[in-house]
Motif scaffolding. Sequence first.
Motif, short mmCIF file in Angstrom:
data_model
loop_
_atom_site.label_atom_id
_atom_site.label_comp_id
_atom_site.label_asym_id
_atom_site.label_seq_id
_atom_site.Cartn_x
_atom_site.Cartn_y
_atom_site.Cartn_z
N LYS A 378 1.90 12.66 -45.40
CA LYS A 378 0.52 12.19 -45.00
C LYS A 378 -0.44 12.26 -45.89
CE LYS A 378 1.53 13.97 -40.19
NZ LYS A 378 1.20 14.93 -38.90
N ARG A 379 -0.26 13.17 -46.72
CA ARG A 379 -1.26 13.38 -47.74
C ARG A 379 -0.70 13.95 -49.21
NH1 ARG A 379 -3.71 18.58 -48.54
NH2 ARG A 379 -2.57 20.08 -47.18
N ARG A 380 -1.53 13.99 -50.32
CA ARG A 380 -0.93 14.28 -51.67
C ARG A 380 -1.37 15.73 -51.90
NH1 ARG A 380 0.19 9.20 -54.83
NH2 ARG A 380 -0.20 10.46 -56.70
N PHE A 381 -0.76 16.55 -50.74
CA PHE A 381 -1.05 18.04 -50.87
C PHE A 381 -0.95 18.30 -52.14
CE2 PHE A 381 3.30 17.71 -49.45
CZ PHE A 381 3.86 18.77 -50.09
N TRP A 382 0.23 18.17 -53.05
CA TRP A 382 0.50 18.62 -54.13
C TRP A 382 -0.71 18.57 -55.27
CZ3 TRP A 382 2.99 14.73 -51.66
CH2 TRP A 382 2.97 13.53 -52.29
N GLU A 383 -1.58 17.53 -55.30
CA GLU A 383 -2.81 17.29 -55.96
C GLU A 383 -3.88 18.10 -55.28
OE1 GLU A 383 -1.65 12.89 -57.63
OE2 GLU A 383 -3.27 13.04 -56.49
N GLU A 384 -4.07 17.70 -54.02
CA GLU A 384 -5.27 18.23 -53.46
C GLU A 384 -5.23 19.95 -53.06
OE1 GLU A 384 -5.41 16.57 -49.53
OE2 GLU A 384 -5.19 14.59 -50.35
N PRO A 405 4.90 12.19 -58.09
CA PRO A 405 4.50 10.89 -58.50
C PRO A 405 3.66 10.76 -59.60
CG PRO A 405 3.51 10.97 -56.46
CD PRO A 405 4.40 12.23 -56.50
N SER A 406 4.02 9.77 -60.68
CA SER A 406 3.25 9.93 -61.95
C SER A 406 2.08 8.64 -61.84
CB SER A 406 4.16 9.44 -63.23
OG SER A 406 4.99 10.88 -63.43
N THR A 407 1.93 8.15 -60.75
CA THR A 407 0.84 7.17 -60.43
C THR A 407 0.15 7.49 -59.16
OG1 THR A 407 0.80 4.82 -60.23
CG2 THR A 407 2.54 5.77 -58.88
N GLY A 408 -1.19 6.78 -59.25
CA GLY A 408 -2.11 6.73 -58.06
C GLY A 408 -2.69 8.33 -58.12
N PHE A 409 -2.89 8.73 -59.18
CA PHE A 409 -3.43 9.81 -59.31
C PHE A 409 -4.73 10.23 -58.56
CE2 PHE A 409 -0.91 10.60 -63.46
CZ PHE A 409 0.10 11.06 -62.53
N GLN A 411 -6.43 9.76 -56.03
CA GLN A 411 -6.93 8.65 -54.88
C GLN A 411 -6.85 9.07 -53.57
OE1 GLN A 411 -4.77 5.09 -55.63
NE2 GLN A 411 -5.51 5.07 -58.00
N GLY A 412 -6.23 10.35 -53.39
CA GLY A 412 -5.90 10.74 -51.87
C GLY A 412 -4.76 9.75 -51.10
N GLY A 413 -5.04 10.04 -49.86
CA GLY A 413 -4.07 9.28 -48.99
C GLY A 413 -2.41 9.83 -49.02
N LYS A 414 -1.76 8.94 -48.73
CA LYS A 414 -0.26 9.40 -48.64
C LYS A 414 0.28 9.21 -49.92
CE LYS A 414 0.26 7.52 -43.95
NZ LYS A 414 0.89 6.81 -42.98
N GLY A 415 1.55 9.87 -50.04
CA GLY A 415 2.32 9.89 -51.35
C GLY A 415 3.71 10.13 -51.13
N GLN A 456 4.16 20.33 -42.15
CA GLN A 456 2.96 19.58 -41.23
C GLN A 456 2.62 18.24 -41.81
OE1 GLN A 456 2.15 22.55 -42.72
NE2 GLN A 456 0.19 22.38 -43.90
N ASP A 457 3.09 18.21 -43.06
CA ASP A 457 2.72 16.59 -43.62
C ASP A 457 3.69 15.85 -43.81
OD1 ASP A 457 0.00 17.45 -43.97
OD2 ASP A 457 0.13 18.43 -45.82
N PHE A 458 4.99 15.99 -43.55
CA PHE A 458 6.20 15.31 -43.65
C PHE A 458 5.85 14.02 -42.76
CE2 PHE A 458 10.36 13.92 -42.41
CZ PHE A 458 10.78 13.12 -43.38
N GLU A 459 6.43 12.93 -43.25
CA GLU A 459 6.56 11.92 -42.49
C GLU A 459 7.91 11.18 -42.22
OE1 GLU A 459 1.84 9.81 -41.85
OE2 GLU A 459 3.36 9.07 -43.45
N THR A 460 8.28 10.75 -43.23
CA THR A 460 9.67 10.15 -43.31
C THR A 460 10.47 10.16 -44.55
OG1 THR A 460 10.60 7.81 -42.78
CG2 THR A 460 8.70 7.68 -43.85
#
Length: 533
Positions: A378-384, A405-409, A411-415, A456-460
């Motif tokens: 649901k969110r890029r918790f590894w960054e946040e 992921p090595s892209t989308g740094f 920016q928040g949101g899903k990952g 809590q953050d896993f989706e699919t």
Amino acid sequence: MKDHSGSEGISRRHLLSMIGMTAGTAAMYQAMTSLGFAAESGYKGPIKLDGDPKGASVLILGAGLAGLTAALELRQAGYKVQVLEFNNRAGGRNWTLRGGDSFTELGGVTQKCEFDEGMYINPGPWRIPYHHHGLLDYCRRLGVALEPFQQLNHNAFLHSTKAFGGKPQRIRDIKIDFQGHVSELLAKVTQQGKLEGAVSKEDQEVLLQALKSWGALDKDYAYKAGDLTSEFRGYRKDPGGGLSARPLNSDPIAFSDVLNSRLWRSLANFSLYEFQTTMFQPVGGMDMISKAFVKQVGELIRYNSKVKEIRQDETGVTVTYEDTTNPGSSLQAKADWCVCTIPLTVLSQIDMNVGAPMQAAIAAVPYASSVKVGLQFKRRFWEEDEAIYGGISYTDLPISQISYPSTGFNQGGKGVLLGAYTWNGPNSYEFTAMSPDQRIKRAVEFGAQIHPQYRQDFETGISVAWHRVPFTLGCAGDWTEEARKEHYDNLCQIDGRIVLAGEHASYIPAWQEGAILSSLDAISRLHKRVLAS
């Protein structure tokens, strides 16, 4: 350690082993190169197929990167080219899964990728070394945009269930502390004169200076908490501004704890020549490469074509194949020559009249087992939460590693994480035996031991077990040294009107560069044969 100072000298094998243990695998690789044991990609620039093939035709089996390379270059040289491809897409293992994609593995289970738009996972190749010159050249020529792939992130984790109470440790802490403690020990040995005869007096002085710099040692050649070590391993409280600006130094991990954790074993992954910076990935997914090839040669490819039989005689090659959208159908394609890039695991089950040496070579190469699991959160918790931007965490858990992921740094949101990547061994076989849902469930359970946020953050998620992938039946050719000596040349020789190509026919197996270089070598030799005939 056994004394090798006698008159017999030191063996090259033992020398390389010592270099690897003391200086790392990168230094060992460079030593191997100088001794003639290894070298980087042999690509020397665009291939030149001079001479008129006079309308000769070539049938290419497989539209992976080896087949696509052959199609592009042979058509450019004036050949009539046709490509038969088993899948409904080109690329083979050059494959990206996005939301809406689906595939069916052996056993009949179909997975549908439910990632959000813009999210993807590369189940096959996922990074490009800077020294894979052939692949990089084709990316440049075909207009494939690249971005950096983060292999080493000092802020990612090393994890062992048997060390530090199962608490993950930052790569930086293990790397710097191991480096510092070893430097201190070597400095003590040097000061005590234990290197007499091995290192000159002058070199010993230089060595001490180097150890002091490299190991963050103080004026007494000690590695201990202080301003200097914190500049390398980070602070307990980072420097700030205003009244609370003063930093607090961090405490190095005790040498015994670092050693007994065995976490240092994972550090080699960042020194290996294959993984040294700079590494790259195509913007938007690895299949941007095969899509760029298809823009050039797409009209030559017949998809959904399952090869059933390959026959050759003095005049040409005839391939019998089935249209998989029309089960039971029997079609034929004919050409003067054939470039076969079908993985050996599949090719060994196809009736083909080549000589006994090539047949034996095809049967001699097993394929490595590998499983990848992509997980969307649901969110890029590894960054946040963890300030981890790209890179890889390694663990002794069955998932082996987590790649961010090595892209989308930032920016928040899903990952999407690569939540598991196994390679041969019991863990890989066990994951392969599971259902796709079980693989995903286990990847989440294991990953939560490193990142509790998983729960809590896993989706699919989606999983690919390569021994269950119908078009390869394994990940990549897994040569042994003995098998190469006996079978490699026989595999690569032109047999009548047929030549094989692919990563399995290279000294860079499991890499796209190996597929491309193998293809260029095969069609160069085939072109000479055509002109001579």
